[in-house]
Design a protein around this motif. Structure first.
Motif, PDB file in Angstrom:
ATOM      1  N   UNK A 259       0.888  -1.164   0.000  1.00 60.11           N
ATOM      2  CA  UNK A 259       0.000   0.000   0.000  1.00 60.11           C
ATOM      3  C   UNK A 259       0.925   1.212   0.000  1.00 60.11           C
ATOM      4  N   UNK A 260       0.766   2.090  -0.988  1.00 55.93           N
ATOM      5  CA  UNK A 260       1.806   3.106  -1.237  1.00 55.93           C
ATOM      6  C   UNK A 260       1.230   4.507  -1.327  1.00 55.93           C
ATOM      7  N   UNK A 273      -0.924  11.041   8.915  1.00 56.83           N
ATOM      8  CA  UNK A 273      -2.322  10.569   8.872  1.00 56.83           C
ATOM      9  C   UNK A 273      -2.425   9.229   8.155  1.00 56.83           C
ATOM     10  N   UNK A 274      -1.630   9.060   7.109  1.00 58.55           N
ATOM     11  CA  UNK A 274      -1.638   7.781   6.377  1.00 58.55           C
ATOM     12  C   UNK A 274      -1.115   6.675   7.299  1.00 58.55           C
ATOM     13  N   UNK A 275      -0.049   6.986   8.044  1.00 65.28           N
ATOM     14  CA  UNK A 275       0.525   5.978   8.957  1.00 65.28           C
ATOM     15  C   UNK A 275      -0.521   5.575  10.003  1.00 65.28           C
ATOM     16  N   UNK A 289       2.141  -4.211   3.616  1.00 69.75           N
ATOM     17  CA  UNK A 289       3.103  -3.235   4.126  1.00 69.75           C
ATOM     18  C   UNK A 289       2.784  -1.866   3.528  1.00 69.75           C
ATOM     19  N   UNK A 290       3.105  -0.836   4.296  1.00 73.55           N
ATOM     20  CA  UNK A 290       2.859   0.536   3.840  1.00 73.55           C
ATOM     21  C   UNK A 290       4.177   1.152   3.375  1.00 73.55           C
ATOM     22  N   UNK A 325       7.186   1.631   5.990  1.00 72.99           N
ATOM     23  CA  UNK A 325       8.510   1.960   5.457  1.00 72.99           C
ATOM     24  C   UNK A 325       8.528   3.377   4.900  1.00 72.99           C
ATOM     25  N   UNK A 326       9.513   4.137   5.344  1.00 81.21           N
ATOM     26  CA  UNK A 326       9.703   5.487   4.805  1.00 81.21           C
ATOM     27  C   UNK A 326      10.843   5.401   3.802  1.00 81.21           C
ATOM     28  N   UNK A 327      10.516   5.549   2.553  1.00 82.30           N
ATOM     29  CA  UNK A 327      11.495   5.271   1.499  1.00 82.30           C
ATOM     30  C   UNK A 327      11.887   6.582   0.822  1.00 82.30           C
TER      31      UNK A 327
END
Ligand code: UDP
Length: 450
Positions: A259-260, A273-275, A289-290, A325-327
């Motif tokens: 989910x991205x 907010x997404x997290x 996974x986000x 995950x913060x990419x």
């Protein structure tokens, strides 16, 4: 390199000339014939005059993406189109970012807010004056100049005074909180009132803004042939994606639902907010996974602050930490960067765009073009891109965290429905939001104002 002198030209983004015919297999000859007619009319009326675009930066965000992928087609069809960017100081960038949050009606942390934008007037005017001087060293007086967004509005009076036809194009959407936005729009009004006309992404986008002169609507578009959107070979896209995620977060098992959200590290994109929506409202049983994907933040203090807050939001949920995950994608090689974003969007099971305000939101069309089902806030230009329940899902409101979780859960649980939304989304984008539509719109506006 020595710093540019006060009258050195502004840095120019060199644009190739790309024929529209490259798009024919995607949009058909009839559509292109219509665009060519409009361009012919614009060329005749412009009678050799140049069209200049001025924006804040050449690489980051939707404006840069839009100009980079649209303007080459205008050049390719004989409209003499140039694009320069202004080089604001660090102070200017901090002020214009704070102003941007205000224009969007979105709250910022104390130290980065400008309750009274007058406090930044001197810095803003200093940079605007210097940029106008540098621009007027190269722009012919009869040119059409399109200035993009709040960072460039301060140049309007200088260019008008010099005899140019001046348009201001606004990529900012309806503010989340009109009261909060008011002082920022008041701040800009002094400059905007000197423009010959305005361009907005959708009807009503400028209700908070400028005075009573014509507003033309130009719906943004994506270029299906750009590295961001072109078709990738499946093996290449998977390995590109996994390489990035491995480096940033450790590897994910093959087949993990992703989910991205792809966005700048910016408060308007509401990444915390997404997290929260994902960790509190999406059943871990899906195994999803986000991925929160953005450009490398180092060197951009405002982005670094937002990224730090996203990390904090994730750390507040230690038992969910491993699936968020913060990419950060390096930006030093723009084509490689765009291909990586393309691969990530294509490999995503669901794409989110949970903006609090949005002029358009190119990421929505980018994902839909790739057949991905999109869940997004019902704000600004996003509303044009998603017909709720047909070509994507819209939240009830921009802060609807449980609704976001439910929509994501529904799509994870029902791949057939997710595929249907994605296919409809792709058709919708093909019909309305590909580059030929953007070039057509711009050609008509140029004809009109020339
Ligand atoms: N983008 C990108 N890399 C990132 C994050 C965003 O290339 O790490 C691109 C994204 O694909 C889109 C643009 O930046 O093309 C963002 O445009 P949008 O209209 O969605 O938002 P804006 O940044 O203009 O507010």
């Amino acid at each position: 390199m020595p710093p540019p002198g006060p009258t050195a030209p502004l840095p120019e983004v060199l644009l190739p000339a790309t024929p529209l015919s490259r798009l024919e297999h995607l949009v058909g000859a009839r559509r292109l014939a219509q665009v060519r007619d409009a361009l012919r009319a614009a060329r005749t009326r412009l009678a050799g005059r140049e069209v200049w675009h001025v924006s804040d930066n050449p690489t980051r965000g939707g404006v840069a993406e839009l100009l980079r992928t649209t303007l080459p087609h205008l050049r390719g069809e004989g409209i003499d189109t140039r694009w320069v960017t202004i080089e604001g100081s660090r102070e200017f960038r901090a002020f214009t970012k704070a102003l941007y949050y205000r224009l969007c009606g979105v709250a910022a942390r104390d130290h980065e807010d400008v309750p009274d934008p007058e406090s930044g007037r001197d810095v803003y005017e200093q940079v605007s004056r210097a940029a106008a001087r540098r621009l007027l060293g190269v722009v012919r007086r009869s040119s059409v100049v399109v200035l993009h967004d709040h960072q460039t509005a301060g140049l309007i009076p200088y260019l008008r005074e010099a005899g140019c036809v001046v348009l201001w194009q606004c990529h900012i959407g309806t503010p989340l909180d009109a009261e909060r936005a008011g002082p920022a729009w008041d701040f800009l009004r002094r400059y905007l009132s000197a423009a010959h006309g305005f361009i907005a992404s959708y009807d009503g986008a400028l209700s908070a803004g400028p005075p009573d002169v014509p507003i033309r609507i130009l719906t943004p578009s994506i270029n299906p042939l750009a590295p961001k959107n072109l078709l990738l070979r499946p093996a290449a896209e998977a390995s590109r994606l996994m390489a990035r995620i491995d480096r940033d977060t450790g590897s994910l098992p093959v087949g993990t639902p992703l989910v991205t959200q792809v966005s700048r590290w910016d408060r308007v994109k509401d990444i915390p907010g997404v997290i929260e929506a994902f960790t509190d409202h999406v059943d871990p049983g899906f195994g999803a996974h986000l991925l929160l994907v953005g450009p490398r933040a180092a060197g951009d203090p405002q982005a670094e602050r937002v990224l730090a807050e996203c990390r904090e939001a994730r750390e507040r949920r230690p038992n969910q930490r491993d699936r968020v995950h913060l990419v950060q994608i390096p930006t030093d090689q723009p084509t490689e960067h765009a291909l990586t974003i393309n691969a990530i969007q294509r490999c995503s099971t669901v794409v989110i765009q949970k903006s609090l305000a949005e002029g358009f939101g190119l990421t929505v069309s980018e994902a839909a073009w790739k057949g991905r089902p999109v869940v997004a806030s019902p704000v600004g230009g996003i509303r044009q891109q998603i017909e709720h329940g047909r070509s994507g899902l819209l939240l009830a409101h921009a802060r609807d965290l449980s609704g976001l979780g439910a929509a994501v859960g529904r799509l994870l649980a029902d791949p057939t429905y997710a595929r249907e939304l994605g296919e409809n989304g792709r058709r919708h984008v093909r019909g309305r939001f590909l580059t030929d539509s953007g070039v057509l719109g711009l050609a008509r506006i140029l004809s009109d104002v020339a």
